[in-house]
Design an enzyme around this catalytic site. Structure first.
Site, mmCIF file in Angstrom:
data_model
loop_
_atom_site.group_PDB
_atom_site.id
_atom_site.type_symbol
_atom_site.label_atom_id
_atom_site.label_comp_id
_atom_site.label_asym_id
_atom_site.label_seq_id
_atom_site.Cartn_x
_atom_site.Cartn_y
_atom_site.Cartn_z
ATOM 1 N N LYS A 113 -44.405 43.327 10.989
ATOM 2 C CA LYS A 113 -43.932 42.406 9.955
ATOM 3 C C LYS A 113 -42.947 43.092 9.016
ATOM 4 O O LYS A 113 -41.996 42.470 8.556
ATOM 5 C CB LYS A 113 -45.100 41.823 9.153
ATOM 6 N N LYS A 195 -46.689 37.599 22.819
ATOM 7 C CA LYS A 195 -47.826 36.698 22.605
ATOM 8 C C LYS A 195 -47.344 35.332 22.119
ATOM 9 O O LYS A 195 -46.309 35.221 21.463
ATOM 10 C CB LYS A 195 -48.853 37.323 21.661
ATOM 11 N N LYS A 198 -46.764 30.665 16.736
ATOM 12 C CA LYS A 198 -46.090 29.506 16.157
ATOM 13 C C LYS A 198 -44.797 29.920 15.456
ATOM 14 O O LYS A 198 -43.968 29.081 15.136
ATOM 15 C CB LYS A 198 -47.022 28.766 15.207
#
Ligand code: AMP
Ligand code: TRP
Length: 330
Positions: A113, A195, A198
């Site tokens: 992130k 993976k 969303k």
């Protein structure tokens, strides 16, 4: 013997994919009958990335409706909103004091992130796993059902529990991750090495729990496969392997049964059936969701009662922690 304790949560950061469903929520349902379960909507975690306030409010209620529609039962489990129980934050502070910067900076999710969004590298993103440890440890949790990507965070929770127990005497139970093999890591339909998430830019990469049947058929049809043309489970056919995992979870068939069933058949037939097993499971969930989301009073009742039960248990642990650390009783 005391019943084992289960804790898990999902962030209300938008719509859920079948990855969230298979990796997490679906497994929570069956645990309800055997264990004492706490399932939280972790809104405090969600603000580690920027959120639009009105969307966060909507997503929080949406997620609660999805939890219930999937089969979480407030009569069996404690279902609550994380920010309603301030003990989570209070324990986070104490755990911060025994967390090492080095260990936190090695967390894979933080590294990923922080690389993605340099300009929003906030301190909460860094201590996110400590808050997660507080979530888990407050309830004296034995088992944490999550997808593979959260394993490292549960291990940190174990480390912190052990470190605190060693320093201040036995206080926390040391939790274990509960990760199912087939559903641990559902991959993107467009890139089976990534993976399913969303936050993927390509909407064809994921299927949402609330996607309608035609959308599901279209996305599965477009799923990336290979030119071998055989429904076989191996490391060279990652796209097919992923679809087989999905099919297996939704149909209850083993991988071997699936290989036999589609022996000699092409990907077209297989993909059609994959779409249908997904639709068959999701359709009733969507109907239930549509009913619940319009019943705000009921949702409020569920999260209020959940808060009360959660707070009672959490405060018991927090009082113990404060006493051991040396704080004067309030
Ligand atoms: P998050 O959306 O990051 O809050 O994830 C909620 C839960 O879903 C966690 O337990 C994750 O491990 C799980 N999860 C998310 N994406 C996947 C995936 N693609 N496959 C399996 N589990 C997943
Ligand atoms: N960090 C988890 C995720 O992104 C969500 C989470 C927060 C969680 N607290 C938790 C999961 C405690 C299990 C237990 O998926």
């Amino acid at each position: 013997m005391e019943q084992k304790i289960v804790f898990s949560g999902v962030q209300p950061s938008g719509e859920l994919t079948i990855g969230n469903y298979i990796g997490a929520i679906k497994n929570w349902i069956e645990l309800q009958d055997k264990y004492t379960c706490y399932y939280s909507i972790v809104d405090l975690h969600a603000i580690t990335v920027p959120q639009v306030p009105k969307d966060l409010r909507k997503n929080t209620l949406d997620l609660l409706a999805i939890y219930l529609a999937c089969g979480l039962d407030p009569e069996k489990s404690t279902i609550f909103i994380q920010s309603h129980v301030p003990a989570h934050l209070e324990l986070t502070w104490v755990l911060n004091s025994i967390s090492y910067m080095g260990q936190l900076s090695r967390m894979t999710q933080f590294k990923e992130k922080s690389q993605r969004s340099e300009e929003n590298l906030n301190a909460a993103l860094f201590t996110y796993p400590v808050l997660m440890a507080a979530d888990i440890l407050l309830y004296q949790t034995d088992l944490v059902p999550v997808g593979e990507d959260q394993k490292q965070h549960v291990e940190l929770a174990r480390d912190l529990a052990e470190r605190f127990n060693n320093r201040y005497s036995e206080t926390f139970k040391v939790p274990e991750p509960l990760i199912k093999k087939e559903g641990a890591r559902i991959m993107s339909l467009q890139n089976p090495e990534k993976k399913m998430s969303k936050s993927d830019d390509n909407q064809n990469g994921y299927i949402l729990i609330l996607d309608d049947p035609d959308t599901i058929r279209r996305k599965v049809k477009r799923a990336v496969t290979d030119s071998k043309g055989e429904v076989k489970y191996n490391d060279e056919q990652l796209g097919i392997r992923n679809l087989m995992n999905i099919y297996s979870v939704f149909s209850g068939n083993t991988i071997e049964e699936i290989e036999n069933k589609y022996d000699g058949l092409g990907y077209g037939d297989f993909k059609e059936d994959v779409a249908e097993v997904i639709i068959k499971e999701l359709y009733p969930i969507q109907e239930k969701y549509n009913e619940l989301i319009n019943n705000k009073d009921y949702l409020e009742k569920v999260y209020s009662e959940g808060r009360e039960k959660a707070e009672y248990v959490a405060m018991k642990t927090l009082r113990k922690v404060y006493r051991k650390v040396g704080f004067i009783q309030r």
